[in-house]
Scaffold this active site. Structure first.
Site, short mmCIF file in Angstrom:
data_model
loop_
_atom_site.label_atom_id
_atom_site.label_comp_id
_atom_site.label_asym_id
_atom_site.label_seq_id
_atom_site.Cartn_x
_atom_site.Cartn_y
_atom_site.Cartn_z
N GLU A 41 11.23 -15.78 23.50
CA GLU A 41 10.49 -14.52 23.33
C GLU A 41 9.13 -14.54 24.02
OE1 GLU A 41 10.55 -13.54 19.15
OE2 GLU A 41 12.73 -13.33 19.13
N GLU A 99 22.26 -15.54 19.81
CA GLU A 99 21.91 -15.26 18.40
C GLU A 99 22.61 -14.00 17.89
OE1 GLU A 99 17.65 -15.30 17.71
OE2 GLU A 99 17.33 -16.99 19.05
C1 XIL Z 1 14.73 -16.68 12.25
C2 XIL Z 1 15.50 -17.45 11.18
O1 XIL Z 1 16.81 -16.96 11.10
C3 XIL Z 1 14.80 -17.35 9.85
O2 XIL Z 1 15.44 -18.20 8.90
C4 XIL Z 1 13.33 -17.75 10.00
O3 XIL Z 1 12.67 -17.50 8.78
C5 XIL Z 1 12.66 -16.99 11.12
O4 XIL Z 1 13.40 -17.15 12.31
N1 XIL Z 1 14.76 -14.69 16.95
C6 XIL Z 1 14.82 -16.06 17.05
C7 XIL Z 1 15.16 -16.86 15.86
O5 XIL Z 1 14.71 -16.60 18.16
O6 XIL Z 1 14.55 -18.14 15.89
C8 XIL Z 1 14.81 -16.15 14.58
O7 XIL Z 1 15.32 -16.92 13.50
C9 XIL Z 1 15.39 -14.75 14.59
C10 XIL Z 1 14.84 -13.95 15.73
#
Ligand code: XIL
Length: 344
Positions: A140, A255
């Site tokens: 990000e 994701e």
């Molecule tokens: C999220 C996790 O799923 C949560 O458990 C944590 O509290 C915060 O992070 N984008 C990403 C991930 O790259 O690392 C994030 O994961 C969700 C959004």
């Protein structure tokens, strides 16, 4: 027939249904808490999953909660499980503006922050050299809306080091493990809004920046946190990934889940719309390139982050993932099976 987001239907009509000719590894992001406490999760990981992504255990807040130390306990637990069961691993993430310990967010000296970043990446990547072959090096880096906020995501890395935080991270990762495949990872790269088009452009410019400096980058990760109420911008997405391919990059779906906050509560309606949204995205993507891997951000709705981050107005629980809270497979599971290449 249930009313569906227009874009999703359009996407289905425009690109031919595609399934990969070779198997695409199916990955799941795993959080420690359910991993330790839900035996069915372990069983499913063993029987149905090819690749494990530590969901939080490799982030700064987990590894570096105490200044001057590394705590690999959580990450090692997941890595050992993956090893024991012959699963692939993907590392997430070496640099992110979020989920940092307070002490790193408080660093203001560029020299000190650069040193911390290099030490961190050198230590983590070296430790798992030969074990974790692919990494989200930078997560990000792009502003939520580059049209109104400029290209770069604000946060300690950009605020203190400027754009070169990305160069430093990729350089350090490549130096620590020259054989590792290094990815940049981001969200909102799939629809056809002006904001998303600007995000795609920003991604291309960051990749070009690295290539111009001869810094290795091997791929772009699509987080694909899809919104059931948005369409897929098929043409823009396909031309974006074809450009990446011409630049020598791979793509990965890193994701995947579907945000169902705007859908009616009826689980039948939601499960269908969630599956169709993911299918529209994967049809469009696979119509242009086959990703290196296909990962969902969890496996079971019970442990998903979506309900907390994208809350519904009613009290219904979010249904973003392939299995429901009782481990019943949903339609999204059939979509995953099709795109990993395990069914015809
Ligand atoms: C999220 C996790 O799923 C949560 O458990 C944590 O509290 C915060 O992070 N984008 C990403 C991930 O790259 O690392 C994030 O994961 C969700 C959004």
């Amino acid at each position: 027939m249930v009313a569906l987001p227009g874009g999703a239907m359009q996407a289905r009509a425009q690109s031919r249904p595609t399934a990969p000719s070779a198997r695409v590894p199916y990955g799941v992001a795993v959080a420690l808490e359910p991993f330790r406490n839900d035996p069915e999760l372990k069983r499913r990981l063993i029987s149905d999953v090819d690749l494990i992504v530590p969901m939080n255990a490799l982030k700064w807040a987990s590894l570096r909660h105490t200044e001057g130390q590394f705590d690999f306990s959580g990450a090692d637990e997941l890595v050992a499980f993956a090893h024991q069961h012959g699963k692939l691993l993907h590392g997430h993430a070496l640099l992110w503006y979020a989920f940092n310990p307070k002490w790193i967010d408080a660093v203001q000296s560029p020299r000190r922050l650069e040193r911390e970043l290099r030490t961190h990446i050198e230590t983590v990547v070296s430790r798992y050299k030969g074990t974790i072959p692919t990494w989200d090096v930078v997560n990000e880096a792009i502003a939520h809306d580059p049209l109104s906020q400029g290209k770069w995501r604000r946060g300690v890395w950009y605020d203190v080091l400027g754009p070169r935080h990305v160069d430093i991270a990729f350089q350090a990762a490549a130096a620590a493990d020259p054989a590792a495949k290094l990815f940049i990872n981001d969200y909102d790269l799939e629809d056809d809004s002006l904001r998303t088009t600007a995000r795609q452009k920003a991604m291309l410019s960051i990749v070009r920046r690295l290539q111009d400096r001869n810094i290795p980058i091997h791929g772009v990760g699509f987080q694909a946190h899809l919104y059931a109420e948005r369409g897929i911008g098929v043409e823009g997405l396909q031309s974006f990934v074809r450009t990446l391919e011409r630049m020598g990059l791979e793509v990965a779906v890193t994701e995947l889940d579907v945000i169902d906050w705007k859908l009616s509560a009826d689980p039948v309606v939601r499960d269908r719309a969630v599956a169709r949204t993911a299918e529209a995205f994967l049809d469009a993507l696979y119509g242009a390139v086959t990703p290196r891997s296909l990962t969902t951000w969890g496996l079971n709705d019970r442990y998903s982050w979506i309900g907390d981050t994208f809350p519904r107005r009613d009290s219904a629980k979010a249904r973003p993932l392939p299995f429901d809270q009782n481990w019943q497979p949903k339609q999204l599971w059939s979509v995953i099976r099709r795109f990993r290449g395990s069914v015809g």
